[in-house]
Design a protein around this motif. Structure first.
Motif, PDB file in Angstrom:
ATOM      1  N   LEU A 184     -52.716 -45.236 -39.976  1.00 23.55           N
ATOM      2  CA  LEU A 184     -53.814 -44.280 -39.785  1.00 23.55           C
ATOM      3  C   LEU A 184     -55.094 -44.971 -40.245  1.00 23.55           C
ATOM      4  CD1 LEU A 184     -55.087 -41.551 -39.200  1.00 23.55           C
ATOM      5  CD2 LEU A 184     -54.284 -40.722 -41.423  1.00 23.55           C
ATOM      6  N   LYS A 185     -55.840 -45.439 -39.276  1.00 17.09           N
ATOM      7  CA  LYS A 185     -57.110 -46.085 -39.611  1.00 17.09           C
ATOM      8  C   LYS A 185     -58.207 -45.038 -39.578  1.00 17.09           C
ATOM      9  CE  LYS A 185     -55.965 -50.582 -37.616  1.00 17.09           C
ATOM     10  NZ  LYS A 185     -56.168 -51.410 -36.423  1.00 17.09           N
ATOM     11  N   PHE A 186     -59.128 -45.141 -40.505  1.00 18.18           N
ATOM     12  CA  PHE A 186     -60.195 -44.130 -40.536  1.00 18.18           C
ATOM     13  C   PHE A 186     -61.458 -44.696 -41.191  1.00 18.18           C
ATOM     14  CE2 PHE A 186     -59.727 -43.192 -45.093  1.00 18.18           C
ATOM     15  CZ  PHE A 186     -58.449 -43.679 -45.340  1.00 18.18           C
ATOM     16  N   PRO A 187     -62.602 -44.326 -40.613  1.00 15.01           N
ATOM     17  CA  PRO A 187     -63.863 -44.726 -41.254  1.00 15.01           C
ATOM     18  C   PRO A 187     -63.958 -44.035 -42.620  1.00 15.01           C
ATOM     19  CG  PRO A 187     -64.229 -43.793 -39.070  1.00 15.01           C
ATOM     20  CD  PRO A 187     -62.814 -43.492 -39.430  1.00 15.01           C
ATOM     21  N   SER A 188     -64.364 -44.788 -43.617  1.00 17.09           N
ATOM     22  CA  SER A 188     -64.378 -44.204 -44.961  1.00 17.09           C
ATOM     23  C   SER A 188     -65.570 -44.724 -45.749  1.00 17.09           C
ATOM     24  CB  SER A 188     -63.066 -44.553 -45.683  1.00 17.09           C
ATOM     25  OG  SER A 188     -62.886 -45.963 -45.689  1.00 17.09           O
ATOM     26  N   LEU A 189     -65.761 -44.142 -46.879  1.00 17.64           N
ATOM     27  CA  LEU A 189     -66.763 -44.630 -47.829  1.00 17.64           C
ATOM     28  C   LEU A 189     -66.056 -44.867 -49.149  1.00 17.64           C
ATOM     29  CD1 LEU A 189     -69.729 -42.125 -47.326  1.00 17.64           C
ATOM     30  CD2 LEU A 189     -69.780 -44.586 -46.848  1.00 17.64           C
ATOM     31  N   VAL A 190     -66.520 -45.867 -49.875  1.00 16.84           N
ATOM     32  CA  VAL A 190     -65.956 -46.094 -51.205  1.00 16.84           C
ATOM     33  C   VAL A 190     -67.124 -46.103 -52.183  1.00 16.84           C
ATOM     34  CG1 VAL A 190     -64.871 -47.807 -52.687  1.00 16.84           C
ATOM     35  CG2 VAL A 190     -63.893 -47.304 -50.465  1.00 16.84           C
ATOM     36  N   LEU A 230     -61.914 -46.173 -58.008  1.00 20.04           N
ATOM     37  CA  LEU A 230     -62.971 -46.001 -57.008  1.00 20.04           C
ATOM     38  C   LEU A 230     -62.729 -44.669 -56.309  1.00 20.04           C
ATOM     39  CD1 LEU A 230     -63.120 -49.541 -55.304  1.00 20.04           C
ATOM     40  CD2 LEU A 230     -64.881 -48.543 -56.777  1.00 20.04           C
ATOM     41  N   THR A 231     -63.799 -44.134 -55.751  1.00 19.22           N
ATOM     42  CA  THR A 231     -63.663 -42.884 -55.002  1.00 19.22           C
ATOM     43  C   THR A 231     -63.612 -43.198 -53.516  1.00 19.22           C
ATOM     44  OG1 THR A 231     -64.964 -41.780 -56.719  1.00 19.22           O
ATOM     45  CG2 THR A 231     -64.699 -40.605 -54.611  1.00 19.22           C
ATOM     46  N   LEU A 232     -62.554 -42.730 -52.878  1.00 17.85           N
ATOM     47  CA  LEU A 232     -62.393 -42.948 -51.433  1.00 17.85           C
ATOM     48  C   LEU A 232     -62.753 -41.659 -50.707  1.00 17.85           C
ATOM     49  CD1 LEU A 232     -61.338 -44.755 -49.072  1.00 17.85           C
ATOM     50  CD2 LEU A 232     -59.065 -43.809 -49.526  1.00 17.85           C
ATOM     51  N   VAL A 233     -63.719 -41.760 -49.782  1.00 21.39           N
ATOM     52  CA  VAL A 233     -64.192 -40.573 -49.078  1.00 21.39           C
ATOM     53  C   VAL A 233     -63.822 -40.690 -47.597  1.00 21.39           C
ATOM     54  CG1 VAL A 233     -66.221 -39.174 -48.482  1.00 21.39           C
ATOM     55  CG2 VAL A 233     -66.153 -40.429 -50.656  1.00 21.39           C
ATOM     56  N   GLY A 234     -63.244 -39.613 -47.046  1.00 22.65           N
ATOM     57  CA  GLY A 234     -62.922 -39.590 -45.626  1.00 22.65           C
ATOM     58  C   GLY A 234     -63.324 -38.262 -45.014  1.00 22.65           C
ATOM     59  N   GLY A 256     -63.378 -35.243 -47.473  1.00 23.68           N
ATOM     60  CA  GLY A 256     -62.438 -35.211 -48.585  1.00 23.68           C
ATOM     61  C   GLY A 256     -62.688 -36.421 -49.453  1.00 23.68           C
ATOM     62  N   ALA A 257     -62.467 -36.334 -50.726  1.00 25.67           N
ATOM     63  CA  ALA A 257     -62.699 -37.461 -51.627  1.00 25.67           C
ATOM     64  C   ALA A 257     -61.627 -37.487 -52.699  1.00 25.67           C
ATOM     65  CB  ALA A 257     -64.078 -37.378 -52.246  1.00 25.67           C
ATOM     66  N   PHE A 258     -61.102 -38.695 -52.930  1.00 24.36           N
ATOM     67  CA  PHE A 258     -60.103 -38.846 -53.998  1.00 24.36           C
ATOM     68  C   PHE A 258     -60.551 -39.953 -54.942  1.00 24.36           C
ATOM     69  CE2 PHE A 258     -56.706 -37.572 -50.689  1.00 24.36           C
ATOM     70  CZ  PHE A 258     -56.756 -36.240 -51.073  1.00 24.36           C
ATOM     71  N   ASP A 259     -60.442 -39.717 -56.236  1.00 21.41           N
ATOM     72  CA  ASP A 259     -60.610 -40.800 -57.202  1.00 21.41           C
ATOM     73  C   ASP A 259     -59.267 -41.494 -57.317  1.00 21.41           C
ATOM     74  OD1 ASP A 259     -63.247 -40.307 -57.734  1.00 21.41           O
ATOM     75  OD2 ASP A 259     -62.782 -38.827 -59.299  1.00 21.41           O
ATOM     76  N   LEU A 260     -59.254 -42.776 -57.038  1.00 24.68           N
ATOM     77  CA  LEU A 260     -57.954 -43.464 -56.973  1.00 24.68           C
ATOM     78  C   LEU A 260     -57.984 -44.756 -57.778  1.00 24.68           C
ATOM     79  CD1 LEU A 260     -57.514 -43.029 -53.125  1.00 24.68           C
ATOM     80  CD2 LEU A 260     -56.102 -41.909 -54.865  1.00 24.68           C
ATOM     81  N   PRO A 261     -56.894 -45.057 -58.412  1.00 29.06           N
ATOM     82  CA  PRO A 261     -56.839 -46.348 -59.116  1.00 29.06           C
ATOM     83  C   PRO A 261     -56.762 -47.502 -58.097  1.00 29.06           C
ATOM     84  CG  PRO A 261     -54.696 -45.269 -59.217  1.00 29.06           C
ATOM     85  CD  PRO A 261     -55.640 -44.294 -58.565  1.00 29.06           C
ATOM     86  N   VAL A 262     -57.494 -48.555 -58.405  1.00 31.37           N
ATOM     87  CA  VAL A 262     -57.402 -49.746 -57.551  1.00 31.37           C
ATOM     88  C   VAL A 262     -56.253 -50.596 -58.092  1.00 31.37           C
ATOM     89  CG1 VAL A 262     -58.622 -51.740 -56.599  1.00 31.37           C
ATOM     90  CG2 VAL A 262     -59.881 -49.649 -57.150  1.00 31.37           C
ATOM     91  N   LEU A 285     -51.267 -40.166 -48.293  1.00 28.16           N
ATOM     92  CA  LEU A 285     -52.531 -39.944 -48.989  1.00 28.16           C
ATOM     93  C   LEU A 285     -53.690 -39.908 -47.990  1.00 28.16           C
ATOM     94  CD1 LEU A 285     -53.531 -41.477 -52.363  1.00 28.16           C
ATOM     95  CD2 LEU A 285     -55.156 -41.589 -50.498  1.00 28.16           C
ATOM     96  N   ALA A 286     -53.645 -40.848 -47.029  1.00 30.17           N
ATOM     97  CA  ALA A 286     -54.710 -40.899 -46.023  1.00 30.17           C
ATOM     98  C   ALA A 286     -54.682 -39.634 -45.169  1.00 30.17           C
ATOM     99  CB  ALA A 286     -54.531 -42.137 -45.154  1.00 30.17           C
ATOM    100  N   GLN A 287     -53.461 -39.200 -44.802  1.00 29.17           N
ATOM    101  CA  GLN A 287     -53.338 -37.986 -43.983  1.00 29.17           C
ATOM    102  C   GLN A 287     -53.860 -36.772 -44.757  1.00 29.17           C
ATOM    103  OE1 GLN A 287     -49.159 -38.417 -43.179  1.00 29.17           O
ATOM    104  NE2 GLN A 287     -49.510 -39.208 -41.091  1.00 29.17           N
ATOM    105  N   GLU A 288     -53.592 -36.762 -46.031  1.00 30.60           N
ATOM    106  CA  GLU A 288     -54.061 -35.648 -46.893  1.00 30.60           C
ATOM    107  C   GLU A 288     -55.593 -35.675 -46.976  1.00 30.60           C
ATOM    108  OE1 GLU A 288     -52.191 -35.804 -50.747  1.00 30.60           O
ATOM    109  OE2 GLU A 288     -53.679 -34.410 -51.585  1.00 30.60           O
ATOM    110  N   LEU A 289     -56.152 -36.894 -47.119  1.00 38.17           N
ATOM    111  CA  LEU A 289     -57.613 -37.049 -47.225  1.00 38.17           C
ATOM    112  C   LEU A 289     -58.311 -36.550 -45.967  1.00 38.17           C
ATOM    113  CD1 LEU A 289     -59.905 -38.382 -49.021  1.00 38.17           C
ATOM    114  CD2 LEU A 289     -59.602 -40.403 -47.602  1.00 38.17           C
ATOM    115  N   LEU A 290     -57.678 -36.832 -44.804  1.00 38.30           N
ATOM    116  CA  LEU A 290     -58.301 -36.459 -43.526  1.00 38.30           C
ATOM    117  C   LEU A 290     -57.812 -35.113 -43.013  1.00 38.30           C
ATOM    118  CD1 LEU A 290     -58.087 -39.861 -41.599  1.00 38.30           C
ATOM    119  CD2 LEU A 290     -59.866 -39.066 -43.126  1.00 38.30           C
TER     120      LEU A 290
END
Lengths: 234, 425
Positions: B103-109, B175-179, B187-193, B215-220
């Motif tokens: 699942l590829k998706f444009p995101s922000l970090v 880092l915070t991953l935003v999708g 959606g935004a998750f704070d995730l350990p790198v 996780l990606a499916q949940e974010l989107l």
């Protein structure tokens, strides 16, 4: 029928715009089995006459016959065939190929005639033995004396059993004794194998060895006589 | 066996020894140009092989199922596929060894201060490694354990946030991953790198953020959806387009029969732009190398020209012996060809040894170019690729070109009048 006949042959070279006559109205006939010398000073036309007979050059005027066939106007390909099969050449500077051994230099004549490698080697070794070079077959020209090199050149000319051997000053680059040995060899081959020899020289001692002496001067035959006494080169 | 050809060949080889210094210089010129060209071709072949392998191993696989509006030049990942529509039985084609969804998706970090656009990759790690080679890729840190929430970032993302890979690996970096969902909700998750990866594939290295698929499916807000399903085939070489296209066609037919709105792309179609860049590089470096070849060929022409001048009297003697002018010409052509053949073999041996060495050891591009990116999907070390067909073609080419180079001097010499040639000093 003579083997070679020149009828009123002229050869003129062009030096810039000025024509330079090299041969002027030469007529002569050479029979099979002759051992003849073309003598004369430098520039008298000896080499040009040899070149014309050998088909290396064409006469400007006159007729030239080889074995009864007019070769004056023969196309280059046919003159090449003539040289390849029927005429042997020997040069003053030996003209051996420096990167080939004695036997390979001799084989060159046979390679042009399409012999097999086995036959080429056998025939070349035989003729080298005949000219006294047994044991020196694998030496390159630089490893041979001048006389030995000229013997290789003689073997190269004779291996294809030509009807005539044309030798241009064959002893000029050799000392007197070696030159005499080479003449002895040529005379011996002439006597035993019947090969016709025509050689040029300006050395009186060499002239004495010929059975026929044709004197040239300024491109003309000034004397043509048989030498009965010492002609056999002995 | 007729002796004339053998004799001519022997004479041509022996003639190398007439002027050893000149022959050595000419052979060196031919040899070096062949060696250089072979080395260059070896690197281009290596570049191509590595690039293709990286593309296949990191992103393209052999075949890819995507939504109908997919544009590989500008993917937007708006449309998604329901992974359950593509059961293993549907994808079980002859030659296909594995299939994996992504699942590829444009995101922000964001690190709280700065934020950068990235490309998210939701991966089913267990299936992913059956198709791709992430498990064989240099990674500082680790991938997530089953059920663990965390991300692995590309080396370029780490550099953007000035994150030291070793401290990332030690843990404690978030880092915070935003999708954004299809409905437009963010959606935004704070995730350990968990790790920093260098794949050699620019999109992942520069801006890739890898996360567990769920996780990606949940974010989107896209449960059960993926952007693509990639298939791996067994023993498909990079030139094996027929098998690939046959499988593509067969799969497309199956998808249509199942009533699925999806397209099948081969890796070649997906990699068209990379392959075009590679081709441009190949052509430009070949043109540069041709200059070396031309210089070598001019050396051969010069060598034969001088030899022909020096041996004018010998040519006269050969003509007197009854050699035809065409045979004289061929003799000099052979000599040119021998220069090319021997030079080519020397160059082939040198270049071959260099390529074989660099096939094992490789060339460290980082050491050569520093951190400059080459815009090609290769890793830090470029390995040359030895190709025997190239080597043989180059030796044959050097032989042929050298014979051609000898043509004009040979023809001039062959045309000499025999008596004039004998009179030459």
């Amino acid at each position: 029928m003579p083997l070679v006949e020149l009828r009123d042959v002229y050869k003129t070279f062009q030096n810039g715009v000025a024509p330079v006559p090299a041969v002027q109205g030469v007529s002569l006939a050479l029979e099979r089995g002759e051992f003849a010398a073309l003598a004369g000073p430098s520039g008298s036309g000896k080499t040009t006459v040899l070149n014309l007979i050998g088909g290396l050059d064409r006469p400007t005027e006159g007729r030239l016959f080889f074995d009864g066939r007019d070769i004056s106007e023969l196309p280059e390909t046919e003159r090449t065939q003539l040289r390849r099969r029927r005429i042997g050449f020997i040069f003053q500077t030996f003209s051996l190929i420096p990167v080939l051994s004695s036997v390979e230099n001799v084989e060159l004549s046979l390679a042009l005639l399409g012999f097999t490698t086995t036959d080429m080697r056998r025939m070349s070794l035989e003729i080298l033995e005949h000219v006294g070079l047994k044991g020196l077959e694998n030496r390159r020209p630089a490893q041979l004396s001048g006389g030995q090199q000229q013997r290789v050149a003689i073997a190269r000319a004779l291996v294809k059993d030509p009807e005539i051997v044309l030798a241009d000053e064959p002893t000029a680059n050799l000392d007197h004794d070696t030159g005499a040995e080479i003449l002895d060899l040529m005379a011996d081959l002439n006597r035993t194998q019947g090969t016709t020899f025509l050689f040029s020289t300006h050395d009186p001692k060499v002239m004495e060895r010929a059975r026929r002496l044709i004197l040239l001067d300024d491109g003309r035959v000034v004397s043509d006589r048989t030498v009965p006494s010492r002609g056999e080169g002995t | 066996m007729r002796g004339d050809w053998i004799f001519a060949a022997r004479l041509a080889f022996r003639s190398l020894g007439r002027n050893r210094k000149r022959s050595a210089i000419t052979l060196a010129a031919v040899g070096l140009s062949v060696a250089f060209l072979f080395l260059e071709l070896g690197f281009v072949a290596g570049l191509e092989e590595q690039s293709v392998n990286t593309l296949i191993d990191q992103d393209y696989g052999h075949l890819k199922i995507v939504p109908p509006d997919y544009d590989p030049m500008e993917p937007v990942y708006d449309s998604l596929l329901a992974v359950d529509d593509f059961p293993p039985s549907l994808l079980d084609l002859p030659g296909v060894t594995a299939a994996a969804p992504r699942l590829k998706f444009p995101s922000l970090v964001s690190d709280g201060l700065d934020q950068f656009p990235t490309l998210g990759y939701g991966l089913d790690l267990e299936r992913d490694v059956e198709v791709f080679a992430l498990d064989q890729t240099p990674l500082i840190g680790r991938f997530w354990a089953p059920g663990e929430r965390g991300i692995v970032i590309g080396g370029g993302v780490a550099e953007t946030f000035r994150l030291d890979p070793d401290s990332v690996a030690a843990g404690g970096v978030f880092l915070t991953l935003v999708g954004r969902s299809a409905a437009g909700a963010y959606g935004a998750f704070d995730l350990p790198v968990l790790g920093v990866i260098r794949t050699g594939y620019p999109p992942i290295d520069r801006s890739g953020v890898l996360a567990p698929l769920e996780l990606a499916q949940e974010l989107l807000a896209a449960p059960g959806l993926v952007s693509e399903i990639t298939l791996r085939m067994e023993s498909v070489s990079s030139g094996d387009t027929d098998r690939l296209q046959a499988a593509q066609k067969a799969l497309q037919v199956r998808l249509s029969q199942a009533g699925l709105q999806a397209e099948v792309w081969t890796w070649r179609e997906l990699a068209a732009d990379y392959l075009a860049i590679l081709n441009v590089r190949k052509v430009s470096s070949n043109i540069a190398s041709l200059f070396f070849v031309l210089i070598a060929v001019m050396g051969v022409a010069n060598s034969v020209l001088i030899a022909a001048f020096e041996r004018t009297k010998e040519v006269g003697m050969l003509r007197a012996l009854g050699m035809r002018s065409t045979e004289i010409m061929w003799q000099f052509l052979y000599e040119g060809a021998v220069l090319g053949l021997v030079g080519g073999m020397i160059g082939g041996a040198l270049g071959g040894a260099a390529v074989l060495y660099l096939q094992q050891v490789g060339l460290n591009l980082t050491a050569l170019y520093g951190d400059i990116e080459l815009a090609l999907p290769i890793k830090d070390v470029l390995y040359a690729h030895f190709r025997l067909d190239h080597l043989l073609a180059m030796i044959a080419g050097a032989t042929l070109l050298s014979a051609l180079a000898a043509y004009f001097p040979a023809r001039r010499t062959a045309k000499l009048n025999p008596a004039d040639a004998l009179r030459a000093k």
